[in-house]
Design an enzyme around this catalytic site. Structure first.
Site, PDB file in Angstrom:
ATOM      1  N   THR A 227      54.196  14.739  22.464  1.00 53.17           N
ATOM      2  CA  THR A 227      53.334  15.917  22.464  1.00 53.17           C
ATOM      3  C   THR A 227      53.690  16.800  23.649  1.00 53.17           C
ATOM      4  O   THR A 227      54.696  16.553  24.343  1.00 53.17           O
ATOM      5  CB  THR A 227      51.843  15.501  22.382  1.00 53.17           C
ATOM      6  N   LYS A 231      58.135  18.514  23.342  1.00 58.71           N
ATOM      7  CA  LYS A 231      58.582  18.562  21.946  1.00 58.71           C
ATOM      8  C   LYS A 231      59.974  19.169  21.769  1.00 58.71           C
ATOM      9  O   LYS A 231      60.689  18.803  20.841  1.00 58.71           O
ATOM     10  CB  LYS A 231      57.559  19.335  21.093  1.00 58.71           C
ATOM     11  N   ASP A 267      54.579  17.603  11.915  1.00 61.17           N
ATOM     12  CA  ASP A 267      53.404  18.471  12.105  1.00 61.17           C
ATOM     13  C   ASP A 267      53.126  19.365  10.890  1.00 61.17           C
ATOM     14  O   ASP A 267      52.036  19.321  10.319  1.00 61.17           O
ATOM     15  CB  ASP A 267      53.591  19.353  13.347  1.00 61.17           C
ATOM     16  N   GLY A 291      48.167  34.284  14.398  1.00 63.91           N
ATOM     17  CA  GLY A 291      48.841  33.706  15.561  1.00 63.91           C
ATOM     18  C   GLY A 291      50.310  33.493  15.257  1.00 63.91           C
ATOM     19  O   GLY A 291      50.715  33.438  14.076  1.00 63.91           O
ATOM     20  N   GLY A 293      52.428  31.331  17.568  1.00 61.70           N
ATOM     21  CA  GLY A 293      52.955  30.374  18.550  1.00 61.70           C
ATOM     22  C   GLY A 293      53.733  29.260  17.866  1.00 61.70           C
ATOM     23  O   GLY A 293      54.207  29.410  16.729  1.00 61.70           O
ATOM     24  N   ALA A 295      52.810  26.280  16.595  1.00 64.24           N
ATOM     25  CA  ALA A 295      52.261  25.728  15.349  1.00 64.24           C
ATOM     26  C   ALA A 295      52.465  26.715  14.200  1.00 64.24           C
ATOM     27  O   ALA A 295      52.887  26.333  13.097  1.00 64.24           O
ATOM     28  CB  ALA A 295      50.783  25.399  15.533  1.00 64.24           C
ATOM     29  N   ARG A 316      48.679  39.160  18.042  1.00 62.82           N
ATOM     30  CA  ARG A 316      48.321  40.274  18.928  1.00 62.82           C
ATOM     31  C   ARG A 316      49.570  40.971  19.448  1.00 62.82           C
ATOM     32  O   ARG A 316      49.505  42.124  19.860  1.00 62.82           O
ATOM     33  CB  ARG A 316      47.403  39.811  20.056  1.00 62.82           C
ATOM     34  N   TYR A 389      40.298  21.326  15.875  1.00 60.09           N
ATOM     35  CA  TYR A 389      39.375  20.275  15.400  1.00 60.09           C
ATOM     36  C   TYR A 389      38.276  19.988  16.414  1.00 60.09           C
ATOM     37  O   TYR A 389      37.427  19.134  16.180  1.00 60.09           O
ATOM     38  CB  TYR A 389      40.130  18.990  15.030  1.00 60.09           C
ATOM     39  N   GLY A 410      41.329  21.170  11.801  1.00 63.21           N
ATOM     40  CA  GLY A 410      42.648  20.667  12.194  1.00 63.21           C
ATOM     41  C   GLY A 410      42.780  19.157  12.206  1.00 63.21           C
ATOM     42  O   GLY A 410      43.876  18.628  12.408  1.00 63.21           O
TER      43      GLY A 410
END
Ligand code: NAP
Length: 446
Positions: A227, A231, A267, A291, A293, A295, A316, A389, A410
């Site tokens: 994690t 990664k 993932d 978003g 990023g 993920a 954004r 989550y 999540g």
């Protein structure tokens, strides 16, 4: 030490396979039907004829009671062992159950001995038994071995045997790591499928990563999850990268096979496996991703791989949204826009799936969506997913639920990515739904 109990239809080959396996591994072997006949001095056919089937079933349970205390055996159970819950409770006490799945057609075409099997006088009866027992075999088995040839089945059984009898150690590494849910998620799976496995967390700072990888090699650690913040940085330290790791440019699972370390990424497949639980697939879907990023990037790539019709990324910073798009050719129509209220509202009107990949609404951040009016624009069939989550129900999900839309937090992604990782670790397919329920039961107690 756990036993391995083989269950399956009469004629599926479990006795021959069990004997071969026990011979190869130098383990004790028992055939429960043979034990029953030996201890009672009659064949099963004779017993059923003289005393009736219920009497035979009671004697079968007596043998299950004896085997409940066995240690380290390979046990071949009678085909009808699954008909009584009591039998399976007894055997499950110290055994891992393996279903040798041979279909009725395969058994008939392979020829089946019926002289000592009173219920198999004709093919029709065999088909009937198969229909009746298949759901029970699936219900009780932790592993299913399904192969055309005995040699292939034996190879699979050797893998199962390794999972049951070899000690296995797994970790999750990262920093910070203390609050990781990974041990709670992986442990129920490893307990169900392995005789002697442990899963722990290990705090690893960036400067310790290379030494950790060497430690894994030196100590022959079976595998580990990765994690933040390792990664990407771990990738050049591994011996091989699976196509999932290459596709997402990140690794969250490392498997050690005889000293060769291979990196995987579970993932994004985990997210879509979890989405499938809501009866929702990416294929042909119109997906909105909020978003851009790490993920989001993985999910966009996976959505394209799964044949999404259109993916609109709203971030954004639109330049970052552009960077989150896959750089290979795809049939999926891709668009990027600035994440602002009016744009979200407009694109929601035709969306099938909306996924929040920003930390907006996450516990510990003070930022949230300023308006959730865009939820009203979604079609009634749309699914709203949030990768967050904690809290379990963000304001985004609450608003979607209030509108009667399907929602998903999540946790499903977190659990499914772990289940897929465990499939790599143990080289087997899991009954994912059942394991998911087991994990949820553990997490709900926390
Ligand atoms: P990341 O790489 O930091 O990306 C976060 C994205 O959110 C970026 O596009 C960022 O924009 C945007 N963002 C941050 N604050 C924002 C705000 N106030 N308004 C609008 N956009 C904002 O993080 P990640 O790894 O992709 O994770 C994203 C979320 O998914 C997190 O909540 C994380 O906990 C969750 N997650 C869950 C799982 C799971 O298994 N359930 C797995 C991975 C991640 P900028 O680039 O402009 O900063």
């Amino acid at each position: 030490m756990k036993n391995m109990v083989l269950i399956g239809m009469p004629g599926c080959g479990k006795t021959t396979l069990g004997k071969d396996l026990a011979n190869q591994l130098n383990r004790p072997f028992t055939d429960m039907d043979e034990q029953l006949e030996k201890q009672n001095g009659v064949t099963i056919t004779q017993m059923c004829e003289r005393f009736g089937k219920p009497y035979f079933r009671q004697k079968e349970t007596d043998i299950a009671k004896q085997m409940a205390d066995a240690e380290g055996f390979v046990i071949s159970a009678g085909g009808g062992i699954v008909l009584k819950e009591e039998n399976m409770a007894l055997l499950s006490k110290n055994s891992i159950i393996v279903f040798i799945h041979r279909t009725a057609e395969d058994i008939i075409s392979g020829g089946v001995r019926t002289d000592n099997r009173p219920f198999l006088q004709d093919e029709q009866a065999l088909y009937g038994l198969y229909q009746e027992r298949l759901p029970l075999y699936k219900k009780y088995a932790q592993y299913t071995v399904k192969n055309k040839t005995q040699a292939q089945a034996l190879q699979q059984l050797l893998q199962v045997a390794e999972n049951i009898w070899q000690p296995k150690q797994f970790y999750v590494i990262g920093t910070p790591i203390a609050h990781s849910l990974s041990p709670a998620i992986h442990t129920p799976v490893l307990h169900a499928l392995c005789g002697n496995a442990a899963y722990d967390m290990q705090q690893i700072q960036p400067q310790q990563l290379a030494a950790w990888v060497q430690h894994v090699r030196d100590k022959n650690i079976c595998g580990f999850n990765v994690t933040m913040p390792h990664k990407q940085t771990i990738m050049p330290m591994l011996d091989a990268l699976d196509e999932t790791a290459l596709r997402y440019g990140a690794v969250n699972t490392v498997v050690n096979r005889g000293g060769k370390l291979t990196g995987y990424n579970t993932d994004a497949p985990g997210f879509f496996a979890s989405l499938a639980d809501s009866g929702c697939v990416a294929q042909d879907a119109h997906i909105i991703v909020l978003g851009a990023g790490g993920a989001a990037t993985a999910l966009i790539t996976e959505a394209c791989a799964q044949g999404a019709k259109r993916v609109i990324v709203l971030a954004r910073n639109e330049q970052k949204a552009q960077q989150a798009l896959p750089n290979h050719k795809t049939a999926t129509q891709l668009e990027t826009h600035v994440l602002e209220e009016q744009a979200v509202f407009r694109y929601c009107q035709t969306a099938d799936i909306l996924i929040n990949c920003t930390p907006l609404g996450m516990h510990g951040t003070d930022s949230d969506f300023t308006s959730l009016d865009f939820i009203d624009a979604l079609p009634a069939h749309a699914v709203v997913a949030d990768l967050i989550y904690n809290p379990p129900q963000t304001k985004l999900l609450q608003a979607a639920q209030a509108r009667g839309l399907k929602t998903q937090n999540g946790l499903g992604m977190l659990i499914y990515q772990a289940l897929i990782a465990d499939e790599y670790y143990l080289n087997t397919s899991l009954n994912r739904r059942e394991m998911y329920e087991n994990i949820m039961a553990v997490l709900n107690k926390k």
